[in-house]
Design a protein around this motif. Structure first.
Motif, PDB file in Angstrom:
ATOM      1  N   ILE A 101       7.917   4.526 -10.453  1.00  0.00           N
ATOM      2  CA  ILE A 101       6.952   5.511 -10.935  1.00  0.00           C
ATOM      3  C   ILE A 101       5.868   4.855 -11.787  1.00  0.00           C
ATOM      4  O   ILE A 101       4.753   5.359 -11.888  1.00  0.00           O
ATOM      5  CB  ILE A 101       7.673   6.628 -11.735  1.00  0.00           C
ATOM      6  N   ALA A 132       3.688   3.117  -8.532  1.00  0.00           N
ATOM      7  CA  ALA A 132       3.266   3.790  -7.296  1.00  0.00           C
ATOM      8  C   ALA A 132       2.216   4.874  -7.511  1.00  0.00           C
ATOM      9  O   ALA A 132       1.540   5.268  -6.560  1.00  0.00           O
ATOM     10  CB  ALA A 132       4.482   4.393  -6.596  1.00  0.00           C
ATOM     11  N   LEU A 133       2.048   5.365  -8.738  1.00  0.00           N
ATOM     12  CA  LEU A 133       1.095   6.453  -8.969  1.00  0.00           C
ATOM     13  C   LEU A 133      -0.334   6.042  -8.644  1.00  0.00           C
ATOM     14  O   LEU A 133      -1.099   6.825  -8.075  1.00  0.00           O
ATOM     15  CB  LEU A 133       1.178   6.938 -10.421  1.00  0.00           C
ATOM     16  N   ALA A 155      -1.087   5.811  -4.858  1.00  0.00           N
ATOM     17  CA  ALA A 155      -0.967   7.157  -4.297  1.00  0.00           C
ATOM     18  C   ALA A 155      -2.155   8.015  -4.696  1.00  0.00           C
ATOM     19  O   ALA A 155      -2.682   8.787  -3.879  1.00  0.00           O
ATOM     20  CB  ALA A 155       0.339   7.802  -4.764  1.00  0.00           C
ATOM     21  N   LEU A 163       3.867  13.868  -3.446  1.00  0.00           N
ATOM     22  CA  LEU A 163       5.140  13.643  -4.136  1.00  0.00           C
ATOM     23  C   LEU A 163       6.225  14.554  -3.571  1.00  0.00           C
ATOM     24  O   LEU A 163       7.362  14.116  -3.328  1.00  0.00           O
ATOM     25  CB  LEU A 163       4.959  13.884  -5.634  1.00  0.00           C
ATOM     26  N   LEU A 180       4.530   6.979  -2.296  1.00  0.00           N
ATOM     27  CA  LEU A 180       5.415   7.502  -3.340  1.00  0.00           C
ATOM     28  C   LEU A 180       6.878   7.457  -2.929  1.00  0.00           C
ATOM     29  O   LEU A 180       7.772   7.509  -3.781  1.00  0.00           O
ATOM     30  CB  LEU A 180       5.009   8.941  -3.701  1.00  0.00           C
ATOM     31  N   TYR A 233       9.329  13.000 -12.099  1.00  0.00           N
ATOM     32  CA  TYR A 233       8.133  12.374 -11.531  1.00  0.00           C
ATOM     33  C   TYR A 233       6.947  13.333 -11.533  1.00  0.00           C
ATOM     34  O   TYR A 233       5.803  12.933 -11.779  1.00  0.00           O
ATOM     35  CB  TYR A 233       8.410  11.899 -10.105  1.00  0.00           C
ATOM     36  N   ALA A 245       3.377  12.685 -13.297  1.00  0.00           N
ATOM     37  CA  ALA A 245       2.131  12.705 -12.527  1.00  0.00           C
ATOM     38  C   ALA A 245       1.154  13.742 -13.089  1.00  0.00           C
ATOM     39  O   ALA A 245      -0.045  13.470 -13.240  1.00  0.00           O
ATOM     40  CB  ALA A 245       2.432  13.000 -11.058  1.00  0.00           C
TER      41      ALA A 245
END
Length: 408
Positions: A17, A20-21, A24, A36, A182, A221, A225
């Motif tokens: 996390i 990968a944000l 993405a 997600l 994600l 998550y 986000a």
């Protein structure tokens, strides 16, 4: 049930996390949350299919075994090959996450040093213990909670964080690509599926633990986000090399940024240790079956670990960490792992009702989702990923032709 869910959380909630944000967000913009959710749905299908197969085939090897037993030797081999290349890329991504948060200016050097150090640790038989897993999860959850609170209580809201930003068609493709990226952050959920011999009443416990652990992970998550998008626009989030550290700075709490960096580095080191361990063991299994050089099957007489496999994996990961960027590693990893789980879902489709087959919609959706997300990834991940899978298939065909008497 509590222990099974805890193990699942320990396998999923980690450094993914933290890394990968950003890629993405670059793909989906404000459609990040939909991506997600899609990644979580595919992960649930994969984990459910794997759980039913693991109950029938408790031997180590995962889909390498399931594919071989249900679909034939080639599909088992291809699943193992996809796992090795996908998880090797995951190792590189985790190493680069350590570098990005610990020392951004020397990210590649720090990544290589981390790989060398942890490979040495694994070679002498030191493994991440259960208490260390719980400690790492506790640290990560505390850091993520601090990020969420800091960002959601900030007075500044990103001006375009709620806008669409792109056309509907582009958004749909971007959302699929974001879901594929994600998916990397959910890696590890299948650990629950392998607990058949370790929990009480596995037929009842595991099917309940999987959605519960995935649900908790999805909530965590999603909160992270949303918090990041609250203070950063999708564009700023996409451009960040250390997105959560950038988020707390934008929230007006720069003193928290070093804490976030330490938490991310700790999580990435813990994930990297486990990943190198797992890839080397799959390499060992494939070497024993002569799908990889048989020399890698040697086990050290004193430390009882596959040192040659450990060293080979460490060398490849160190090379990747020195030459690729974290976003490319995440995409390549997701392609390989999605291919691996596509085989798992295909194997689950062959189960009969007497073998406690999951509802048919689950493996069908899982198989379709894996293929869709894999080929929705950036071309920079799809092309080399497909090429490496094709190369593995070609090697299998050549070896089968030259050694027809060998069980392949």
């Amino acid at each position: 049930m509590f222990d099974a869910v805890t193990i699942g959380l320990g396998a999923m909630i980690g450094a993914g996390i933290f890394a990968a944000l950003a890629p993405a967000a670059a793909a989906a913009g404000s459609g990040l949350m939909v991506g997600l959710a899609l990644a979580a749905v595919v992960a649930y299908c994969n984990a459910t299919s794997s759980a039913r197969l693991a109950a029938l085939y408790p031997a180590s090897g995962g889909t390498y075994v399931y594919g071989r037993e249900r679909l034939g030797p080639f599909w088992g081999y291809l699943a193992g090959w996809a796992f090795v290349i996908g998880k090797t890329a995951s190792c590189a991504a985790m190493a680069l996450t350590v570098g990005a948060y610990a020392w951004p200016g020397q990210a590649h050097a720090v990544a290589v040093a981390a790989v060398v150090a942890l490979t040495a640790v694994n070679c002498v038989g030191v493994q991440k213990s259960a208490w260390l897993t719980r400690a790492v999860v506790a640290v990560v959850l505390a850091v993520l909670a601090a990020v969420v609170v800091a960002c959601l209580t900030a007075n500044t809201v990103a001006a375009d964080s709620l806008g669409t930003g792109v056309t509907l068609g582009v958004t749909f493709g971007g959302v699929l690509q974001a879901a594929g990226l994600l998916f990397f952050a959910f890696a590890g959920y299948a650990r629950i599926a392998t607990l058949g011999e370790e929990v009480r009443d596995p037929a009842r416990t595991i099917p309940r633990a999987i959605p519960l652990a995935l649900g908790i992970t999805l909530v965590v998550y999603a909160a992270v986000a949303l918090a990041a998008l609250h203070v950063l626009s999708p564009d700023r989030l996409a451009d960040a090399t250390a997105p959560l550290a950038e988020a707390v700075r934008a929230a007006g709490v720069p003193a928290l940024a070093p804490v976030v960096r330490v938490g991310a580095a700790v999580a990435a080191v813990g994930s990297l240790l486990a990943l190198i361990l797992g890839v080397s063991r799959t390499t060992l299994a494939m070497a024993r079956d002569r799908h990889l050089p048989h020399a890698l099957a040697a086990v050290h007489p004193r430390f009882k670990v596959p040192q040659r496999a450990e060293l080979a994996v460490g060398a490849v990961v160190a090379l990747a960490a020195a030459t690729v960027d974290v976003r490319g590693a995440i995409g390549f990893s997701s392609f390989g792992v999605l291919a691996y789980y596509a085989v798992a879902n295909a194997a689950a489709l062959t189960l009969t009702s007497a073998e406690k087959r999951p509802p048919r919609a689950v493996p069908v959706l899982g198989l379709a989702g894996c293929l869709l997300l894999a080929f929705a990834l950036p071309l920079s991940a799809v092309v080399p990923g497909a090429a490496v899978l094709a190369a593995g298939a070609a090697v299998y065909a050549v070896r089968r032709r030259t050694r027809p008497d060998q069980n392949m």
